[in-house]
Design a protein around this motif. Sequence first.
Motif, mmCIF file in Angstrom:
data_model
loop_
_atom_site.group_PDB
_atom_site.id
_atom_site.type_symbol
_atom_site.label_atom_id
_atom_site.label_comp_id
_atom_site.label_asym_id
_atom_site.label_seq_id
_atom_site.Cartn_x
_atom_site.Cartn_y
_atom_site.Cartn_z
ATOM 1 N N GLN A 78 -73.673 78.148 -66.120
ATOM 2 C CA GLN A 78 -74.539 78.494 -67.240
ATOM 3 C C GLN A 78 -75.117 77.216 -67.839
ATOM 4 N N GLN A 79 -76.293 77.338 -68.403
ATOM 5 C CA GLN A 79 -76.888 76.229 -69.133
ATOM 6 C C GLN A 79 -76.186 76.136 -70.480
ATOM 7 N N LEU A 80 -75.337 75.138 -70.626
ATOM 8 C CA LEU A 80 -74.584 74.966 -71.868
ATOM 9 C C LEU A 80 -75.179 73.879 -72.745
ATOM 10 N N SER A 81 -75.914 72.966 -72.136
ATOM 11 C CA SER A 81 -76.529 71.885 -72.904
ATOM 12 C C SER A 81 -77.964 71.719 -72.425
ATOM 13 N N SER A 82 -78.331 70.531 -72.030
ATOM 14 C CA SER A 82 -79.724 70.286 -71.644
ATOM 15 C C SER A 82 -80.057 70.950 -70.315
ATOM 16 N N ILE A 83 -81.310 71.250 -70.135
ATOM 17 C CA ILE A 83 -81.782 71.857 -68.890
ATOM 18 C C ILE A 83 -81.579 70.893 -67.724
ATOM 19 N N GLU A 107 -85.726 82.529 -51.086
ATOM 20 C CA GLU A 107 -86.208 81.875 -52.304
ATOM 21 C C GLU A 107 -86.006 82.739 -53.543
ATOM 22 N N MET A 108 -86.268 84.029 -53.437
ATOM 23 C CA MET A 108 -86.104 84.910 -54.595
ATOM 24 C C MET A 108 -84.637 84.986 -55.025
ATOM 25 N N GLN A 109 -83.723 84.923 -54.079
ATOM 26 C CA GLN A 109 -82.303 84.932 -54.410
ATOM 27 C C GLN A 109 -81.929 83.647 -55.143
ATOM 28 N N ALA A 110 -82.373 82.514 -54.632
ATOM 29 C CA ALA A 110 -82.081 81.229 -55.273
ATOM 30 C C ALA A 110 -82.680 81.189 -56.677
ATOM 31 N N MET A 111 -83.898 81.670 -56.822
ATOM 32 C CA MET A 111 -84.530 81.693 -58.138
ATOM 33 C C MET A 111 -83.763 82.623 -59.079
ATOM 34 N N GLY A 112 -83.274 83.745 -58.559
ATOM 35 C CA GLY A 112 -82.483 84.665 -59.371
ATOM 36 C C GLY A 112 -81.213 84.022 -59.889
ATOM 37 N N TYR A 113 -80.518 83.278 -59.034
ATOM 38 C CA TYR A 113 -79.326 82.558 -59.472
ATOM 39 C C TYR A 113 -79.680 81.565 -60.575
ATOM 40 N N PHE A 114 -80.785 80.841 -60.371
ATOM 41 C CA PHE A 114 -81.192 79.849 -61.362
ATOM 42 C C PHE A 114 -81.510 80.519 -62.700
ATOM 43 N N MET A 115 -82.299 81.561 -62.645
ATOM 44 C CA MET A 115 -82.715 82.249 -63.875
ATOM 45 C C MET A 115 -81.515 82.841 -64.609
ATOM 46 N N ALA A 116 -80.563 83.383 -63.879
ATOM 47 C CA ALA A 116 -79.402 84.034 -64.500
ATOM 48 C C ALA A 116 -78.571 83.068 -65.335
ATOM 49 N N GLY A 117 -78.574 81.795 -64.981
ATOM 50 C CA GLY A 117 -77.762 80.831 -65.704
ATOM 51 C C GLY A 117 -78.433 80.188 -66.900
ATOM 52 N N LEU A 118 -79.720 80.427 -67.066
ATOM 53 C CA LEU A 118 -80.440 79.833 -68.189
ATOM 54 C C LEU A 118 -80.016 80.448 -69.516
ATOM 55 N N ILE A 133 -90.639 72.109 -75.554
ATOM 56 C CA ILE A 133 -91.381 72.773 -76.634
ATOM 57 C C ILE A 133 -90.432 73.276 -77.726
ATOM 58 N N LEU A 134 -89.323 73.889 -77.313
ATOM 59 C CA LEU A 134 -88.390 74.463 -78.280
ATOM 60 C C LEU A 134 -87.565 73.407 -79.011
ATOM 61 N N CYS A 135 -87.292 72.326 -78.362
ATOM 62 C CA CYS A 135 -86.422 71.284 -78.937
ATOM 63 C C CYS A 135 -86.921 69.903 -78.526
ATOM 64 N N PRO A 136 -88.056 69.463 -79.016
ATOM 65 C CA PRO A 136 -88.668 68.224 -78.520
ATOM 66 C C PRO A 136 -87.856 66.952 -78.769
ATOM 67 N N THR A 137 -87.025 66.914 -79.793
ATOM 68 C CA THR A 137 -86.331 65.642 -80.077
ATOM 69 C C THR A 137 -84.977 65.539 -79.403
ATOM 70 N N THR A 138 -84.240 66.642 -79.307
ATOM 71 C CA THR A 138 -82.883 66.555 -78.744
ATOM 72 C C THR A 138 -82.817 66.970 -77.293
ATOM 73 N N GLY A 139 -83.724 67.837 -76.861
ATOM 74 C CA GLY A 139 -83.662 68.331 -75.486
ATOM 75 C C GLY A 139 -82.592 69.364 -75.303
ATOM 76 N N ASN A 140 -81.946 69.801 -76.370
ATOM 77 C CA ASN A 140 -80.898 70.821 -76.289
ATOM 78 C C ASN A 140 -81.271 71.999 -77.153
ATOM 79 N N ILE A 141 -81.047 73.170 -76.642
ATOM 80 C CA ILE A 141 -81.284 74.400 -77.379
ATOM 81 C C ILE A 141 -79.931 74.903 -77.865
ATOM 82 N N SER A 142 -79.792 75.172 -79.122
ATOM 83 C CA SER A 142 -78.494 75.634 -79.639
ATOM 84 C C SER A 142 -78.468 77.116 -79.794
#
Length: 160
Positions: free
Chosen positions: A87-92, A111-122, A151-160
């Motif tokens: 899972q994305q816990l900190s920065s992308i 490719e669609m399977q790999a993209m699905g895995y990637f998207m699921a962890g965001l 765009i969402l977090c320009p200074t820290t690069g982390n979304i809380s």
Amino acid sequence: MKLPEFYGFDPQGWIQKANLFFEINGTDPSLRLRLSQLSMTGVAQHWFSIVRQVHESLTWEQFQEELLQRFSGLEIQNPYEQLTSIQQLSSINDYIDDFEYLIGLMPKMPEMQAMGYFMAGLQDEVRRWVRLQRPHSRLDAMYSAKDVEEILCPTTGNIS
């Protein structure tokens, strides 16, 4: 050209480089283990000696499995299982690093399977914004996720 040294870190990366080295140089399969032994350093060198003692007729394929078993750690014994749980816990960027490492341990997947895995962890908010971009590949999704995070977090690069 020289086979890169292996110190015990990133065994998958070293194996990929070694296989490319052998392919480029047209290395006879019977020489691969001997050349690999020359590239082992420190703990990897000592481990190699033990593996050769245990497996007197070690093949290159067996060697790669043993190397991954010894230096990858227990969490990577089944990369598919690990991939479904990251899972994305900190920065992308951290998430992308982990995702690319795990994908690199697996055979090529659709490719669609790999993209699905990637998207699921965001993170949920990032995933919603990336979906709006309608990515066509995992690379598109990765680039979009980096843009969204900026765009969402320009200074820290982390979304809380």
